[in-house]
Motif scaffolding. Structure first.
Motif, PDB file in Angstrom:
ATOM      1  N   VAL A 283       0.848  -1.189   0.000  1.00 64.62           N
ATOM      2  CA  VAL A 283       0.000   0.000   0.000  1.00 64.62           C
ATOM      3  C   VAL A 283       0.885   1.242   0.000  1.00 64.62           C
ATOM      4  O   VAL A 283       1.812   1.358   0.803  1.00 64.62           O
ATOM      5  N   ASP A 284       0.596   2.170  -0.897  1.00 63.59           N
ATOM      6  CA  ASP A 284       1.330   3.437  -0.971  1.00 63.59           C
ATOM      7  C   ASP A 284       0.391   4.570  -0.602  1.00 63.59           C
ATOM      8  O   ASP A 284      -0.515   4.909  -1.361  1.00 63.59           O
ATOM      9  N   VAL A 285       0.574   5.134   0.584  1.00 62.95           N
ATOM     10  CA  VAL A 285      -0.224   6.280   1.024  1.00 62.95           C
ATOM     11  C   VAL A 285       0.686   7.474   1.278  1.00 62.95           C
ATOM     12  O   VAL A 285       0.430   8.309   2.147  1.00 62.95           O
ATOM     13  N   SER A 286       1.739   7.579   0.500  1.00 62.25           N
ATOM     14  CA  SER A 286       2.671   8.692   0.643  1.00 62.25           C
ATOM     15  C   SER A 286       2.055   9.975   0.109  1.00 62.25           C
ATOM     16  O   SER A 286       1.008   9.972  -0.532  1.00 62.25           O
ATOM     17  N   ASP A 287       2.715  11.089   0.394  1.00 62.26           N
ATOM     18  CA  ASP A 287       2.329  12.402  -0.120  1.00 62.26           C
ATOM     19  C   ASP A 287       0.916  12.800   0.308  1.00 62.26           C
ATOM     20  O   ASP A 287       0.109  13.258  -0.485  1.00 62.26           O
ATOM     21  N   GLY A 288       0.645  12.652   1.596  1.00 61.88           N
ATOM     22  CA  GLY A 288      -0.633  13.114   2.131  1.00 61.88           C
ATOM     23  C   GLY A 288      -0.703  14.633   2.116  1.00 61.88           C
ATOM     24  O   GLY A 288       0.283  15.323   2.385  1.00 61.88           O
ATOM     25  N   GLN A 289      -1.893  15.162   1.812  1.00 63.27           N
ATOM     26  CA  GLN A 289      -2.100  16.606   1.710  1.00 63.27           C
ATOM     27  C   GLN A 289      -2.961  17.102   2.870  1.00 63.27           C
ATOM     28  O   GLN A 289      -3.784  16.367   3.412  1.00 63.27           O
ATOM     29  N   ASP A 290      -2.779  18.365   3.239  1.00 57.46           N
ATOM     30  CA  ASP A 290      -3.610  18.970   4.282  1.00 57.46           C
ATOM     31  C   ASP A 290      -4.985  19.290   3.717  1.00 57.46           C
ATOM     32  O   ASP A 290      -5.113  19.902   2.652  1.00 57.46           O
ATOM     33  N   ASP A 291      -5.984  18.882   4.459  1.00 56.06           N
ATOM     34  CA  ASP A 291      -7.367  19.110   4.029  1.00 56.06           C
ATOM     35  C   ASP A 291      -7.918  20.351   4.725  1.00 56.06           C
ATOM     36  O   ASP A 291      -8.858  20.297   5.511  1.00 56.06           O
ATOM     37  N   GLU A 292      -7.327  21.483   4.419  1.00 54.78           N
ATOM     38  CA  GLU A 292      -7.742  22.721   5.063  1.00 54.78           C
ATOM     39  C   GLU A 292      -8.988  23.286   4.394  1.00 54.78           C
ATOM     40  O   GLU A 292      -9.054  23.413   3.168  1.00 54.78           O
ATOM     41  N   ASP A 293      -9.982  23.619   5.213  1.00 51.86           N
ATOM     42  CA  ASP A 293     -11.226  24.220   4.719  1.00 51.86           C
ATOM     43  C   ASP A 293     -11.896  23.350   3.661  1.00 51.86           C
ATOM     44  O   ASP A 293     -12.594  23.850   2.778  1.00 51.86           O
ATOM     45  N   ASP A 294     -11.685  22.014   3.781  1.00 51.94           N
ATOM     46  CA  ASP A 294     -12.303  21.072   2.846  1.00 51.94           C
ATOM     47  C   ASP A 294     -11.948  21.375   1.386  1.00 51.94           C
ATOM     48  O   ASP A 294     -12.721  21.084   0.472  1.00 51.94           O
ATOM     49  N   TRP A 295     -10.776  21.990   1.170  1.00 47.95           N
ATOM     50  CA  TRP A 295     -10.347  22.279  -0.194  1.00 47.95           C
ATOM     51  C   TRP A 295      -9.375  21.192  -0.631  1.00 47.95           C
ATOM     52  O   TRP A 295      -8.287  21.058  -0.086  1.00 47.95           O
ATOM     53  N   ARG A 296      -9.798  20.407  -1.593  1.00 44.27           N
ATOM     54  CA  ARG A 296      -8.983  19.313  -2.092  1.00 44.27           C
ATOM     55  C   ARG A 296      -8.685  19.538  -3.566  1.00 44.27           C
ATOM     56  O   ARG A 296      -9.529  20.040  -4.298  1.00 44.27           O
ATOM     57  N   PHE A 297      -7.506  19.141  -3.970  1.00 49.95           N
ATOM     58  CA  PHE A 297      -7.065  19.413  -5.326  1.00 49.95           C
ATOM     59  C   PHE A 297      -6.341  18.213  -5.910  1.00 49.95           C
ATOM     60  O   PHE A 297      -5.693  17.450  -5.164  1.00 49.95           O
ATOM     61  N   VAL A 298      -6.454  18.018  -7.186  1.00 47.79           N
ATOM     62  CA  VAL A 298      -5.720  16.956  -7.857  1.00 47.79           C
ATOM     63  C   VAL A 298      -4.278  17.403  -8.052  1.00 47.79           C
ATOM     64  O   VAL A 298      -3.958  18.586  -8.018  1.00 47.79           O
ATOM     65  N   ALA A 299      -3.406  16.418  -8.274  1.00 47.56           N
ATOM     66  CA  ALA A 299      -1.983  16.751  -8.433  1.00 47.56           C
ATOM     67  C   ALA A 299      -1.710  17.485  -9.733  1.00 47.56           C
ATOM     68  O   ALA A 299      -0.825  18.324  -9.812  1.00 47.56           O
ATOM     69  N   VAL A 300      -2.474  17.140 -10.793  1.00 48.02           N
ATOM     70  CA  VAL A 300      -2.257  17.749 -12.111  1.00 48.02           C
ATOM     71  C   VAL A 300      -3.588  18.278 -12.626  1.00 48.02           C
ATOM     72  O   VAL A 300      -4.514  17.500 -12.890  1.00 48.02           O
ATOM     73  N   GLY A 301      -3.694  19.605 -12.760  1.00 43.71           N
ATOM     74  CA  GLY A 301      -4.896  20.210 -13.268  1.00 43.71           C
ATOM     75  C   GLY A 301      -4.604  21.036 -14.491  1.00 43.71           C
ATOM     76  O   GLY A 301      -4.741  20.604 -15.626  1.00 43.71           O
ATOM     77  N   GLU A 302      -4.159  22.252 -14.252  1.00 41.63           N
ATOM     78  CA  GLU A 302      -3.832  23.145 -15.368  1.00 41.63           C
ATOM     79  C   GLU A 302      -2.696  22.591 -16.205  1.00 41.63           C
ATOM     80  O   GLU A 302      -2.733  22.652 -17.425  1.00 41.63           O
TER      81      GLU A 302
END
Length: 302
Positions: A283-302
């Motif tokens: 299982v790879d659960v590395s690179d966890g992101q902070d879930d501040e103000d319920d704002w979640r983002f994908v790694a690659v968008g623009e």
């Protein structure tokens, strides 16, 4: 894989820039990338490549930057590749759009219909494309393709439908970067319904539904699906997976039987990560992101 640097490998092929004189090697793909030199076009570069004495030995081609990619779609490149079929009899791999974000943002890249390119190369084994603008896979399907990789910052659901409507008896690796609605993603979890029973792609071993802003919905949809009992690796990385999606995977009867669960770049809590890591699989659960103000983002968008 990152879009911040050019490919060094793809599906077992090493990737190098084409330089004359061409000395083809087995397992090596040659990148044709247009620089910023005035007066040159990608087609000029391709013509020089085709004029090489040993070009018929080439097994892989990587299409790099082709100029004004935000305006000029890749249709003319597809045309050129199709016209060169007889000169490239040993081609096993094509990657269309090895372009970094410094050259052109992924969401600004204009592609074209890749279905006709796949039809034109029936011996192809690996195919990848980056950029979702105008991308389609019309009437797609392939008897010999083993890996299909589609990287976008926002994938139109029509592309998903195109792919899942085709027949891919040899496909072992299916990787779709679904992206975010902010950059054109329109897929919903129900769009992958044809995959769920596990009989659509009989050879599938790796399923990647990556870089998605509906990662929780995908996890919930897949958790009880028979397809998880058929594959070896599930990859929901680069997306917005939270504890809700993690819990669905944790409670799945199929997940503990996988060989790998790839979830890096996520928004799960430390507690959920610990529970998933306790599963008897990789299982790879590395690179966890902070879930501040319920704002979640994908790694690659623009």
């Amino acid at each position: 894989m990152t879009i911040g640097r050019h490919l060094s490998s793809f599906q077992g092929f090493s990737v190098v820039d084409y330089e004359a004189p061409l000395v083809p090697e087995a397992g090596v793909a040659y990148r044709l990338r247009l620089g910023w030199e005035a007066g040159k076009t990608w087609l000029n570069l391709f013509d020089a490549f085709l004029a090489e004495e040993r070009v018929a030995e080439v097994e892989g081609i990587v299409v790099g930057a082709w100029g004004e990619m935000w305006d000029a779609g890749s249709g003319f490149i597809v045309d050129a590749l199709l016209a060169a079929r007889e000169q490239l009899p040993n081609l096993k791999m094509i990657f269309m759009g090895d372009v970094t974000y410094e050259e052109n943002e992924i969401s600004w890249m204009v592609q074209s219909d890749m279905g006709r390119l796949l039809k034109g190369y029936p011996a192809l084994v690996h195919f990848g494309v980056r950029g979702g603008g105008s991308l389609r896979f019309k009437d797609a399907g392939h008897d010999n393709l083993q890996s299909l990789v589609v990287q976008t910052g926002g994938l139109d659901r029509g592309v998903v439908h195109d792919i899942l409507a085709g027949e891919w008896p040899a496909l072992r690796h299916l990787e779709l970067w679904l992206g975010t609605a902010n950059y054109g993603a329109t897929s919903r979890a129900e769009d992958i319904a044809p995959l769920l029973m596990g009989d659509l792609l009989p050879s599938l071993r790796y399923l990647g539904l990556r870089d998605s802003d509906i990662a929780d919905d995908l996890a919930a949809t897949l958790a009880l699906a028979p397809v998880l009992g058929e594959i070896e690796v599930l990859d929901l990385s680069l997306g917005t997976l939270s504890d809700a999606g993690g819990r669905a995977l944790l409670n799945s009867p199929h997940v503990p039987k996988l060989k790998g669960l790839i979830l890096h770049h996520h928004f799960m809590s430390d507690q959920m990560c610990e529970q998933l890591e306790a599963l008897p699989i990789r299982v790879d659960v590395s690179d966890g992101q902070d879930d501040e103000d319920d704002w979640r983002f994908v790694a690659v968008g623009e």
